[in-house]
Design a protein around this motif. Structure first.
Motif, PDB file in Angstrom:
ATOM      1  N   ILE A   1      -7.542  -7.300   3.526  1.00  0.00           N
ATOM      2  CA  ILE A   1      -8.779  -7.058   2.772  1.00  0.00           C
ATOM      3  C   ILE A   1      -9.345  -8.389   2.279  1.00  0.00           C
ATOM      4  CG2 ILE A   1      -9.729  -5.938   0.704  1.00  0.00           C
ATOM      5  CD1 ILE A   1      -7.329  -3.884   1.137  1.00  0.00           C
TER       6      ILE A   1
ATOM      7  N   THR B   1      -2.816  -3.142  -0.448  1.00  0.00           N
ATOM      8  CA  THR B   1      -3.925  -2.675  -1.265  1.00  0.00           C
ATOM      9  C   THR B   1      -4.206  -3.740  -2.325  1.00  0.00           C
ATOM     10  OG1 THR B   1      -4.732  -0.727  -2.483  1.00  0.00           O
ATOM     11  CG2 THR B   1      -2.448  -1.358  -2.872  1.00  0.00           C
ATOM     12  N   PRO B   2      -5.450  -3.855  -2.771  1.00  0.00           N
ATOM     13  CA  PRO B   2      -5.755  -4.889  -3.760  1.00  0.00           C
ATOM     14  C   PRO B   2      -4.963  -4.684  -5.047  1.00  0.00           C
ATOM     15  CG  PRO B   2      -7.760  -4.001  -2.814  1.00  0.00           C
ATOM     16  CD  PRO B   2      -6.651  -3.126  -2.346  1.00  0.00           C
TER      17      PRO B   2
ATOM     18  N   PHE C   1      -4.615  -5.929  -9.116  1.00  0.00           N
ATOM     19  CA  PHE C   1      -5.302  -6.582 -10.231  1.00  0.00           C
ATOM     20  C   PHE C   1      -4.271  -6.804 -11.326  1.00  0.00           C
ATOM     21  CE2 PHE C   1      -8.327  -4.367  -7.701  1.00  0.00           C
ATOM     22  CZ  PHE C   1      -9.472  -5.149  -7.723  1.00  0.00           C
TER      23      PHE C   1
ATOM     24  N   GLY D   1       0.817  -1.205   0.000  1.00  0.00           N
ATOM     25  CA  GLY D   1       0.000   0.000   0.000  1.00  0.00           C
ATOM     26  C   GLY D   1       0.850   1.253   0.000  1.00  0.00           C
ATOM     27  N   THR D   2       0.188   2.396  -0.015  1.00  0.00           N
ATOM     28  CA  THR D   2       0.941   3.651  -0.025  1.00  0.00           C
ATOM     29  C   THR D   2       1.292   4.103   1.388  1.00  0.00           C
ATOM     30  OG1 THR D   2      -1.079   4.966   0.055  1.00  0.00           O
ATOM     31  CG2 THR D   2      -0.213   4.451  -2.125  1.00  0.00           C
TER      32      THR D   2
ATOM     33  N   TYR E   1     -14.333  -8.607  -4.725  1.00  0.00           N
ATOM     34  CA  TYR E   1     -14.082  -8.203  -6.113  1.00  0.00           C
ATOM     35  C   TYR E   1     -14.509  -9.249  -7.145  1.00  0.00           C
ATOM     36  CZ  TYR E   1     -11.373  -4.507  -3.913  1.00  0.00           C
ATOM     37  OH  TYR E   1     -10.992  -3.438  -3.138  1.00  0.00           O
TER      38      TYR E   1
ATOM     39  N   ARG F   1      -0.193  -0.953   5.503  1.00  0.00           N
ATOM     40  CA  ARG F   1      -1.313  -1.110   4.586  1.00  0.00           C
ATOM     41  C   ARG F   1      -0.896  -1.893   3.352  1.00  0.00           C
ATOM     42  NH1 ARG F   1      -5.849   2.292   5.289  1.00  0.00           N
ATOM     43  NH2 ARG F   1      -6.738   0.668   4.037  1.00  0.00           N
TER      44      ARG F   1
END
Lengths: 340, 316
Positions: B58, B37-38, B40, B30-31, B63, B35
């Motif tokens: 998460i 983050t998903p 794809f 994540g940023t 999704y 964290r």
């Protein structure tokens, strides 16, 4: 002399003095959540914090607001306006990003022919005592959106935490009147001013990076149909956190609720991130998926609003960055757009 | 669970290369510290982004809804159970999903870490085997991961996905002896007034952002009852009378479906203990119907079937 100094011990007394004359809202920690709440004593105010969970928006534009009540019988409708604020109010300890947010809120609710009376009546009777940010968070990016940790926009007084004392800068006549409630003020010395300047410089330098926002609005022109939105929105789950915690999201819904003896008309926060926001009576929804809804949020803040009013509708407070449950970071979106 | 990344990238790469899937849904860094983050991923060149550590909190099964592609999805025990539930409820075409199962020793609870930091900002976090190294301005602390894990993980019954296509690494031993209902039991032992007081306090700060609903894989109604306008079932304000109905009805809708992944509580910006309700609902399903959801694709929804020997002691 526009700069005074008040000892930290004296600040509670100052707030108590304000409470005698005004309704005072200050950061209050309740159930682990820090937000602006009306206080009845200076002791309740928390003045050592990064920023409040919710922005100061909620003090001027509350999540629910009764606009008026009405009764209807066979003959007529009897309407009764919500009673106006009896006392002026003070928002105490507002960070520069949020105070700037208030100036943009003013623009939103007062531009053109649309003057929003419920907001403006409150706003006219509200003073803002700002508190400079000595320690911006790593999610903060106010310097990239035209603000700064020691910014003064929208404030009547600016407090700077100098350790054992606060420097108080008087920014308006209203601010000067507020200071009438303070005891033990002295004029700021050159040393005080130098210390404040040093803290301001340190805060400015605390930002890990500057976002490329120069020319951002123009860049978004013509990007409405760009395939980039297909990727940007992928992880968004479509909740409304980002808009509700945002100091510069003002969209609202108006509903009527029946009560025992009449009905009330309420204005409440709405959010462009939920499908109902644009669902039309026919069943058609012009923003049918998360892609259109996230694009709307980004375009409104960074393209439509700047073109209409000359300023980004983002003050860089970083709340949406901190609160997003899936870490969808608007700073990354900006960087992606600018790198195209 | 630290260090499974190479294996994940290898499996994901093979699935993409061999055309078994069009898309991999996993986690990337994540940023912010702490964290993820998903992620794809459609392109082999992006596989390096995939990570697997205790920040991967998460529930990605969210999704899978409404997608036509063939998808390879990273799934912890709870996530895999969510996929099974959505599959058995006809929401996901299981034939198009490849579950890359992750034996999971638990994800962290950022709110616990924030509380421990007492106002100091975390600027960097790295994981070692059993510990978490937190760095900020002028401090560094080593914390035991276990002490800062999500409550759901501390008493998790299914650390290994009960259903999967490929498993990353070896299964973990399941936790035994943890009282997962300690909090529910405590609430049950209180008087009705005390319980009411508790929920008033909790739900009183709800801002109706619906993050709890929107991160939940089981909340997939095309039109949620709160969004219905003809008729509007209840008010739209964040007054307690309105918020509490939302939370109660949501908990009831989740009875026998919630896998206790904890995503709702983690997502809540106001730190509301949403699990107090959903865990109780889960306990009811388990005690009354001896039913644990999401363990097999053959299962039928517990409140969607009638059995002659169903417990009926609550029917007057």
């Amino acid at each position: 002399m526009n700069h005074k100094v008040i000892a930290k011990d004296g600040i509670r007394e100052f707030i108590d003095g304000l409470i005698e004359e005004y309704r005072v809202f200050a950061p209050v920690e309740g159930k682990k959540i820090l937000r602006l709440r009306e206080i009845s004593s200076g002791e309740e105010a928390c003045l050592d914090f990064y920023n409040t969970k919710m922005s100061s928006k909620e003090a001027l534009f509350p999540q629910n607001e009764v606009l008026f009540t009405y009764k209807k019988d066979r003959e007529a409708i009897e309407k009764e306006a919500t009673s106006p604020m009896k006392r002026e109010q003070v928002l105490f300890g507002v960070r520069p990003c949020d105070a700037k947010g208030v100036t943009l809120t003013d623009v939103f609710f007062s531009s053109g022919e649309h003057r929003d009376q419920p907001y403006l009546e409150k706003r006219d009777r509200t003073a803002i005592v700002g508190l400079a940010c000595n320690r911006p968070l790593n999610t903060c990016f106010c310097t990239s959106t035209g603000g700064s940790p020691f910014g003064k926009e929208g404030m009547d007084l600016l407090l700077v935490d100098l350790g054992e004392r606060y420097l108080v800068e008087i920014l308006t006549e209203r601010g000067e009147r507020l200071l009438g409630a303070a005891h033990g003020l002295r004029d700021a010395t050159e040393e005080d001013m130098k210390l404040a300047q040093r803290l301001s410089n340190e805060a400015d330098n605390a930002f890990s990076k500057e976002l490329p926002t120069e020319g951002l609005s123009e860049r978004l022109d013509g990007m409405f149909e760009d395939p980039i939105w297909d990727t940007i929105h992928q992880k968004c789950v479509g909740c409304g956190i980002c808009t509700f915690v945002c100091p510069t999201c003002w969209c609202f819904d108006v509903v009527d609720e029946e009560k025992a003896n009449g009905a009330i008309r309420i204005r409440l926060w709405d959010t462009c991130q939920l499908p109902l926001f644009t669902l039309q009576g026919s069943g058609f929804n012009p923003r049918p998926s998360g892609k259109e809804r996230l694009r709307q949020r980004v375009m409104h803040k960074l393209n439509y609003f700047p073109k209409e009013f000359g300023s980004l509708a983002c003050v860089g407070c970083g709340r949406c960055v901190r609160e997003c449950p899936v870490n969808l970071d608007i700073r990354e979106i900006i960087e992606t757009i600018m790198s195209m | 669970m630290v260090g499974g990344e190479d294996k994940i990238r290898e499996i994901a790469g093979r699935l993409l290369r061999e055309g078994e899937v069009d898309l991999i849904i996993g986690y990337e860094k994540g940023t912010l510290p702490l964290r993820s983050t998903p992620s794809f991923i459609r392109d082999q060149n992006d596989l390096y982004k995939l990570i697997w550590d205790p920040t991967c909190d998460i529930n990605l099964s969210k999704y899978l809804h409404g997608r036509d592609e063939k998808i390879g999805i990273l799934a912890k025990g709870c996530d895999a159970r969510s996929i099974v539930v959505c599959g058995s409820e006809g929401q996901i075409d299981m034939g198009k999903v490849v579950i890359i199962g992750l034996p999971c020793s638990g994800v962290i609870d950022r709110k616990k870490i924030e509380a421990e930091m007492e106002g100091r900002e975390v600027l960097e976090a790295t994981f070692a085997d059993q510990s978490l190294v937190i760095r900020g301005e002028g401090f560094e602390e080593v914390l035991p991961i276990k002490g800062f894990m999500d409550d759901s993980c501390l008493s998790c019954r299914h650390r290994n996905p009960p259903v999967y296509d490929v498993l990353v690494g070896e299964p973990l031993p399941e936790i035994t002896g943890a009282n997962e209902y300690a909090e529910v039991d405590e609430l049950e032992s209180k008087s009705a007034e005390e319980r009411w007081g508790y929920f008033v306090e909790e739900m009183g700060s709800c801002i109706r952002c619906y993050s709890c609903r929107n991160v939940c894989p089981m909340c997939y109604c095309k039109e949620c009852f709160v969004d219905e306008t003809m008729p509007a079932w209840f008010g739209k304000t964040n007054e307690l009378t309105d918020t509490i109905i939302y939370h109660l009805v949501r908990a009831i809708h989740l009875t026998g479906r919630c896998v206790d992944c904890g995503a709702c509580s983690r997502a809540c910006p106001m730190d509301i203990n949403l699990k107090a309700l959903t865990k109780k609902a889960e306990k009811i399903a388990r005690e009354r119907f001896n039913f644990e959801v999401g363990l097999t694709t053959e299962e039928a929804p517990v409140l969607g079937v009638f059995k002659e020997d169903d417990s009926e002691e609550f029917i007057i």
